[in-house]
Design an enzyme around this catalytic site. Structure first.
Site: not given
Length: 349
Positions: A263, A311, A323
């Site tokens: 990510c 994240h 993402h």
């Protein structure tokens, strides 16, 4: 803007289709078999897999941070090694100069320069020699002073290098521990998923989409996007283009492209492509980049998710973000509110 709007509409339709294809609405093409008594439901399995990947994500951020620190410490050690080498060369030069002065005094019969001047019968020679004496004494004192200072610097460089080596080793240990934790969590999640039949795996993906849709819907219902009208900067547009171009590439922990990403690898590389070097990990992105209010969010901004900032995704407009979700999934577009938002940060503030 129209392109982003179409992307947002397409995302909404996709999520709506995921809901409409749920059990009891369109037949049983993805219906999961009834679980045996005492067995976990598919939704419980989904949550367990999601939890394992979340833990792997947290460990991945720790791994990436340790890797970044390891590189920084290595660079510091290389720099110190160069300074030590230069200092040792300087000491050699200074010692040679001091030795030359000692040999000159020996050739003069061993008498100190002051005594030699006092024995001179020529006043002019005496005065001229006195001036040279002062210059010579000053130069000798300068050599000795610089020699002592250089030796002191070398001792400090050696001390600093030792400290950096110790930190380097500590980061290596952290990396190894994080790597083992990541591999264990991913393996456990993959084993859980591997026990599912093909239809169950399809239904699992559908359940993921439904959960994301419901979270996005609840977020939108709060009016979170009501005042979000920020326009992307030129750099932000470049970062969005890069991130969007990676859609379909697989998530791999620790990866920074070009063929796969995690990510924060995706977001850091996207902004690097836009000419901005930002921190490598989501936690460091949160810590070091300027925070902005949700209402001021604009395309290119980074959305940090979960309380542990494990994240990150890139906002692309119209309530959507790009993402790299988790192992086993590809870089994709999703609702910006499909996960709990911790903060929004701006690389080009």
């Amino acid at each position: 803007m129209n392109r982003r709007r179409r992307g947002g509409i397409a995302l909404t339709l996709l999520c709506a289709m995921a809901i409409l294809s749920g059990p009891g609405l369109t037949g049983t093409s993805f219906a999961a078999p009834l679980p045996e008594p005492g067995a976990k439901s598919l939704e419980q399995v989904r949550k367990e897999i999601e939890g394992l990947y979340r833990q792997a994500g947290t460990a991945t951020d720790a791994y990436n941070q340790a890797e970044t620190e390891t590189k920084r410490q290595s660079d510091q050690i290389v720099s110190l090694a160069k300074q030590i080498a230069a200092g040792q060369e300087r000491i050699t030069v200074l010692k040679n100069r001091a030795g030359a002065a000692a040999r000159a005094q020996y050739r003069s019969g061993g008498l100190p320069p002051g005594a030699q001047l006092a024995m001179s019968n020529d006043p002019g020679q005496f005065l001229d020699g006195a001036d040279r004496l002062r210059q010579g004494e000053k130069a000798t004192a300068g050599v000795l002073s610089e020699l002592n200072r250089t030796q002191s610097d070398l001792q400090q460089y050696a001390k600093d290098a030792t400290a950096h080596w110790q930190t380097l080793e500590a980061n290596r240990v952290k990396q190894e521990a994080a790597k083992k934790q990541i591999e264990a969590k991913i393996k456990a999640a993959e084993e859980l998923e591997s026990k599912l039949e093909a239809e169950e795996k399809a239904r699992l993906l559908q359940l993921e989409q439904e959960a994301q849709y419901q979270a996005q819907k609840a977020w939108l219902n709060t009016g979170a996007l009501k005042d979000v009208k920020g326009a992307a900067t030129n750099a932000g547009k470049q970062a969005v283009r890069f991130a969007s171009a990676q859609i379909g590439k697989p998530y791999v922990w620790g990866a920074e492209g070009p063929d796969s990403f995690d990510c924060s690898g995706l977001t850091s590389k996207a902004w690097l492509a836009a000419g901005k070097n930002i921190p490598r990990t989501s936690q460091e992105q949160l810590r070091l980049l300027p925070k902005v209010a949700l209402k001021d969010m604009r395309p290119g901004d980074l959305i940090i998710y979960f309380d542990d900032a494990s994240h990150v995704g890139m906002y692309v407009g119209d309530g959507a973000m790009v993402h790299a979700p988790r192992p086993g999934r590809n870089v994709t577009m999703a609702g910006a509110g499909s996960m709990p938002i911790k903060a929004v940060v701006r690389p080009d503030a």
